[in-house]
Design a protein around this motif. Structure first.
Motif, PDB file in Angstrom:
ATOM      1  N   HIS A  37       0.872  -1.166   0.000  1.00  0.00           N
ATOM      2  CA  HIS A  37       0.000   0.000   0.000  1.00  0.00           C
ATOM      3  C   HIS A  37       0.908   1.214   0.000  1.00  0.00           C
ATOM      4  N   PRO A  38       0.533   2.287  -0.678  1.00  0.00           N
ATOM      5  CA  PRO A  38       1.428   3.449  -0.740  1.00  0.00           C
ATOM      6  C   PRO A  38       1.662   4.140   0.604  1.00  0.00           C
ATOM      7  N   HIS A  39       0.756   3.947   1.560  1.00  0.00           N
ATOM      8  CA  HIS A  39       0.881   4.671   2.832  1.00  0.00           C
ATOM      9  C   HIS A  39       1.249   3.779   4.020  1.00  0.00           C
ATOM     10  N   TRP A  40       0.907   2.495   3.936  1.00  0.00           N
ATOM     11  CA  TRP A  40       1.063   1.617   5.092  1.00  0.00           C
ATOM     12  C   TRP A  40       2.153   0.592   4.848  1.00  0.00           C
ATOM     13  N   GLU A  41       2.859   0.247   5.934  1.00  0.00           N
ATOM     14  CA  GLU A  41       3.937  -0.746   5.865  1.00  0.00           C
ATOM     15  C   GLU A  41       3.341  -2.157   5.816  1.00  0.00           C
ATOM     16  N   PRO A  42       4.079  -3.123   5.247  1.00  0.00           N
ATOM     17  CA  PRO A  42       3.551  -4.497   5.138  1.00  0.00           C
ATOM     18  C   PRO A  42       3.079  -5.075   6.474  1.00  0.00           C
ATOM     19  N   ARG A  43       3.816  -4.859   7.557  1.00  0.00           N
ATOM     20  CA  ARG A  43       3.421  -5.419   8.859  1.00  0.00           C
ATOM     21  C   ARG A  43       2.114  -4.787   9.340  1.00  0.00           C
ATOM     22  N   GLU A  44       1.908  -3.518   9.062  1.00  0.00           N
ATOM     23  CA  GLU A  44       0.653  -2.855   9.432  1.00  0.00           C
ATOM     24  C   GLU A  44      -0.510  -3.442   8.638  1.00  0.00           C
ATOM     25  N   LEU A  45      -0.275  -3.708   7.362  1.00  0.00           N
ATOM     26  CA  LEU A  45      -1.302  -4.322   6.529  1.00  0.00           C
ATOM     27  C   LEU A  45      -1.630  -5.731   7.013  1.00  0.00           C
ATOM     28  N   GLN A  46      -0.617  -6.457   7.436  1.00  0.00           N
ATOM     29  CA  GLN A  46      -0.846  -7.797   7.981  1.00  0.00           C
ATOM     30  C   GLN A  46      -1.692  -7.719   9.249  1.00  0.00           C
ATOM     31  N   ALA A  47      -1.420  -6.734  10.083  1.00  0.00           N
ATOM     32  CA  ALA A  47      -2.216  -6.564  11.305  1.00  0.00           C
ATOM     33  C   ALA A  47      -3.683  -6.319  10.954  1.00  0.00           C
ATOM     34  N   LEU A  48      -3.932  -5.486   9.956  1.00  0.00           N
ATOM     35  CA  LEU A  48      -5.316  -5.223   9.534  1.00  0.00           C
ATOM     36  C   LEU A  48      -5.970  -6.506   9.028  1.00  0.00           C
ATOM     37  N   TRP A  49      -5.216  -7.295   8.263  1.00  0.00           N
ATOM     38  CA  TRP A  49      -5.777  -8.540   7.744  1.00  0.00           C
ATOM     39  C   TRP A  49      -6.149  -9.480   8.884  1.00  0.00           C
ATOM     40  N   ARG A  52      -9.248  -8.308  10.610  1.00  0.00           N
ATOM     41  CA  ARG A  52     -10.421  -8.611   9.803  1.00  0.00           C
ATOM     42  C   ARG A  52     -10.813 -10.080   9.987  1.00  0.00           C
ATOM     43  N   SER A  53      -9.833 -10.943  10.051  1.00  0.00           N
ATOM     44  CA  SER A  53     -10.092 -12.381  10.164  1.00  0.00           C
ATOM     45  C   SER A  53     -10.636 -12.762  11.529  1.00  0.00           C
ATOM     46  N   GLU A  54     -10.215 -12.046  12.582  1.00  0.00           N
ATOM     47  CA  GLU A  54     -10.583 -12.470  13.928  1.00  0.00           C
ATOM     48  C   GLU A  54     -11.365 -11.416  14.713  1.00  0.00           C
ATOM     49  N   SER A  55     -11.755 -10.320  14.078  1.00  0.00           N
ATOM     50  CA  SER A  55     -12.608  -9.264  14.631  1.00  0.00           C
ATOM     51  C   SER A  55     -11.960  -8.424  15.723  1.00  0.00           C
ATOM     52  N   LEU A  56     -11.613  -9.043  16.819  1.00  0.00           N
ATOM     53  CA  LEU A  56     -11.097  -8.331  17.980  1.00  0.00           C
ATOM     54  C   LEU A  56      -9.991  -9.175  18.577  1.00  0.00           C
TER      55      LEU A  56
END
Length: 179
Positions: A37-49, A52-56
């Motif tokens: 993503h142009p703004h977010w680092e790969p590890r941050e994107l992984q955290a979002l994923w 999303r998979s586990e809600s909380l």
């Protein structure tokens, strides 16, 4: 290696060789590793994923999902995502402010949905060499394996909880109950 039957040793050797061959084909690379993503680092994107998979997720679990990320680094990562409006922290217990969970915001969920589409596309390309029934059989076997691993993990968790409970019992009570 522990005492294993000859059959299990053969299966372990086959699995090892299959993993080596799959790695040579690039099939063992995590579909999460290539997220960009142009703004977010790969590890941050992984955290979002993962969110999303586990809600909380409790922060400790999120750190484990991200490959055992150290807590100071995880805190900075969550700070950045929170400042960007993608996640929010929640205190899980009123009396213990150290227990923190992380949840996606609506904006975070929208980005995570885009990321999940990328992950699913990569996974589909890895399954593409297999045809219908063969692909379905692979999924059936993998589901059975994950179910067995889940039972095994629960059993290990229960043993750990029992050991922790026993560790909190004063020695005098243990000696008295043994007598």
């Amino acid at each position: 290696m522990t005492e294993l039957s000859a059959e299990v040793r053969v299966q372990v050797a086959r699995w090892r060789n299959l993993l080596v061959d799959a790695a040579r084909c690039g099939a063992l690379e995590s579909p999460l590793d290539a997220l960009s993503h142009p703004h977010w680092e790969p590890r941050e994107l992984q955290a979002l994923w993962w969110l999303r998979s586990e809600s909380l997720l409790p922060v400790g679990v999120l750190a484990m999902r991200l490959g055992g990320l150290a807590m100071p680094r995880l805190s900075r990562l969550v700070d950045r995502l929170e400042d960007g409006g993608l996640v929010r922290r929640e205190r899980s217990v009123r009396n213990d402010r150290r227990r923190v969970r992380v949840r996606l915001t609506d904006a975070g969920r929208a980005l995570a949905d885009q990321l999940d589409a990328q992950v699913q596309e990569r996974m589909a390309r890895r399954l593409a060499p297999l045809q219908g029934e063969t692909r379905s059989a692979l999924m059936d076997v993998l589901e059975l394996w994950v179910q067995a691993l889940t039972v095994q993990a629960r059993t290990a968790e229960e043993v750990a909880e029992e050991n922790a409970a026993l560790a909190s019992v004063p020695d005098e009570l243990l000696r008295a109950s043994a007598a």
